[in-house]
Motif scaffolding. Sequence first.
Motif, PDB file in Angstrom:
ATOM      1  N   HIS A   1       0.633  -9.900  -1.866  1.00  0.00           N
ATOM      2  CA  HIS A   1       2.020  -9.501  -2.130  1.00  0.00           C
ATOM      3  C   HIS A   1       2.181  -7.988  -2.125  1.00  0.00           C
ATOM      4  N   ASP A   2       3.457  -7.550  -2.238  1.00  0.00           N
ATOM      5  CA  ASP A   2       3.752  -6.115  -2.266  1.00  0.00           C
ATOM      6  C   ASP A   2       2.991  -5.440  -3.398  1.00  0.00           C
ATOM      7  N   CYS A   3       2.457  -4.272  -3.100  1.00  0.00           N
ATOM      8  CA  CYS A   3       1.693  -3.574  -4.147  1.00  0.00           C
ATOM      9  C   CYS A   3       1.722  -2.071  -3.924  1.00  0.00           C
ATOM     10  N   LEU A   4       2.728  -1.590  -3.195  1.00  0.00           N
ATOM     11  CA  LEU A   4       2.744  -0.154  -2.888  1.00  0.00           C
ATOM     12  C   LEU A   4       3.900   0.542  -3.593  1.00  0.00           C
TER      13      LEU A   4
ATOM     14  N   ASP B   1       6.919   3.291  -3.876  1.00  0.00           N
ATOM     15  CA  ASP B   1       7.885   3.711  -2.858  1.00  0.00           C
ATOM     16  C   ASP B   1       7.939   5.219  -2.676  1.00  0.00           C
TER      17      ASP B   1
ATOM     18  N   LYS C   1       8.250   4.196   1.292  1.00  0.00           N
ATOM     19  CA  LYS C   1       9.467   3.372   1.386  1.00  0.00           C
ATOM     20  C   LYS C   1      10.079   3.418   2.791  1.00  0.00           C
TER      21      LYS C   1
ATOM     22  N   THR D   1       7.179  -3.116   7.701  1.00  0.00           N
ATOM     23  CA  THR D   1       6.274  -4.085   7.051  1.00  0.00           C
ATOM     24  C   THR D   1       4.857  -3.949   7.587  1.00  0.00           C
TER      25      THR D   1
ATOM     26  N   LYS E   1       3.210  -0.869   6.190  1.00  0.00           N
ATOM     27  CA  LYS E   1       2.851  -1.057   4.777  1.00  0.00           C
ATOM     28  C   LYS E   1       1.571  -1.902   4.665  1.00  0.00           C
ATOM     29  N   GLN E   2       1.486  -2.902   5.543  1.00  0.00           N
ATOM     30  CA  GLN E   2       0.297  -3.762   5.517  1.00  0.00           C
ATOM     31  C   GLN E   2      -0.957  -2.934   5.834  1.00  0.00           C
TER      32      GLN E   2
ATOM     33  N   LYS F   1      -1.900  -1.004   2.840  1.00  0.00           N
ATOM     34  CA  LYS F   1      -2.583  -1.896   1.901  1.00  0.00           C
ATOM     35  C   LYS F   1      -4.057  -2.040   2.271  1.00  0.00           C
TER      36      LYS F   1
ATOM     37  N   SER G   1       6.546  -2.674  -8.642  1.00  0.00           N
ATOM     38  CA  SER G   1       6.134  -2.549  -7.242  1.00  0.00           C
ATOM     39  C   SER G   1       4.828  -3.294  -6.974  1.00  0.00           C
ATOM     40  N   GLY G   2       4.118  -3.667  -8.029  1.00  0.00           N
ATOM     41  CA  GLY G   2       2.842  -4.378  -7.839  1.00  0.00           C
ATOM     42  C   GLY G   2       1.645  -3.446  -7.768  1.00  0.00           C
TER      43      GLY G   2
END
Lengths: 306, 317
Positions: free
Chosen positions: A89-92, A94, A138, A142, A145-146, A149, B111-112
């Motif tokens: 899941h999202d964890c970043l 912004d 931000k 997607t 962002k991946q 991660k 935000s996790g």
Amino acid sequence: MTGPTAGRPLLQSNSLTKRYGDTLALDSVDIQVFDGITGLLGPNGAGKSTAMKLFLGLLSPTSGTAEVLGEKPYENVEVRARLGYMPEHDCLPDAITASEFLGHMAQMSGIPAVAARTRAADILRHVGLDEERYRHIKEYSTGMKQRVKLAQALVHDPVMVLLDEPTAGLDPGGREEMLQLIRRTGREFGISIMLSSHLMGDVESTCDRIIVIEGGKIIEQGTVSQFTQETETLVIDVDDRRDEVVAALQGRGIEAAIDGLSIVVQRQSEEQFDDIRDAIVEADARLRRLAPSRGQISDIFRRTSA
Amino acid sequence: MTEARGEIFDIGYQHYDGPRNGRLHAVWSLWMNGFRTTLGLGRGTLAKLLPFGMLIATVAPAVGVVLLATIFGPEEDIIPSHEDYYGLISILLLLFSAIVAPELIIPDRRSGVINLYLVRPITAIDYVAARWASFLGLSLILVYSGQVLLLIGFLLTAGDPVDYLRDNWLDIPKFLAAGALVALFVTTIPLAVSSFTTRRTYAAAVVIAVFVISVPVAGMLTSSDCEFSERTTSEGANVQTSRCEYVTGDAAKWFALLDVGRAPIILSNMIFDAEGTGDPVWRLIDAHHPSIPILWYALLVLGPGALLFLRYRRMTI
């Protein structure tokens, strides 16, 4: 990969059991994960995430043990400095740049400040975000962002990374790019990977080994080639006149059956190929393919449900 | 002329074989990151406006006092002193902590990012302790900066700075001790409230509501009906006396404690051996044995502190 970990398992569990109240999430699981890319494959709710959390030391087992590099991570959190983790899941955050975020994450895993900044820049280059590293997260797509991660999981040069559904939410193009990046991480960077997924294609195209988990139990484990090797079944594809071909095969004492658009027969001897050729000629059908069938990972689940 | 030539090589992925620090370094990094976050460092101008604005606002009264001291001298009664300073800025500190403290822990959960922290070589308790210490550090800067400015101003405006320091040096450990108590208070309560929500505005609203609403509630429950009378002493002097009936009777002195924002200021006054402002709530608090306000303060800090740490102790991704 060769190195200090060669030969001994990076992750190992013995009779690992985890129970949440009345729910048995993992049932006496024995896993050994060595160098390379290992896929943890199973449907949602199979116990993949629970296994990962146990190896990360975020949960303690109800019974049994989970070890990372010979240490129990739920007893010694410092071993996590040599592990990376990419959540599903999202964890970043912004409001900061990818460069600053990765530098901070490297420091959080024990890398001194100056080296952390260098590692952050290097890793962002490796994941293809060199040009965008000073942009706020931000503003990223997607797919980008991946990659951040994944980068944060690699920035401290771990021995192993655990990737939880790394292609979740990506379009087909982004998914293929991410899988390529994972393959590069495992093969070129020499960082071992355990990848959890419910997508068989992802696991098959990326991993060296597969652990199949369902209902909290390991139902199969082995190399990918072991699951996809040739079987003793021959597949015959003809354009038309399938029924006639089956009749001609049976007339020659060969057991044949229609499976979808193909005809399948059990392989018995080399001479059988001549009989098959003659049967097709007799049935006046046009042959498209005659080949031994290969196993599919989905067969494991078919066998289990059967 | 020789032609300059250069080549760029891709040397591929490089493993890190330098030093690796342990868990303390991770906690230190998290502390530093929290400190920078609260000050808005490494972020846009807007993120810096509030913390730096508040820093200026908490120091501004000290500047005003120093200006007055240059006119009247530092030891005139009209000049607020070290003992009055925390009372002067307490409302600003409470507002600041209510607005800024949630910024430290709520976005991590929302935000996790906390998922990434908890898989680093730290425990959940390390995480929350580092965040708590980050805000405590900032609070200490806020509470001490004005006091230090006051001290410098008083020294410079005193006729003889050495004499002034000899007569007033005890103010320094006193304002350090009282400031630490104020900082602990304004750090712990907002962070504890923030651990129960993922919305910064909710956390800020609850904290402000608790501090603001508790004032009229305590005032209402301690309101009194006073009869004033004059009597003449044997020396012939006229003395005005009052007899007050509190609406809540004897329980009024306990209800006076409900003005929670006053709790650290009461202790500050005790440290400086200072009088309260003389309003009914102060009079009622003064009626308690000194251990009661101390216990009340301890409860207000340790209770939310325990809640905060318990909340995170059970946290997993």
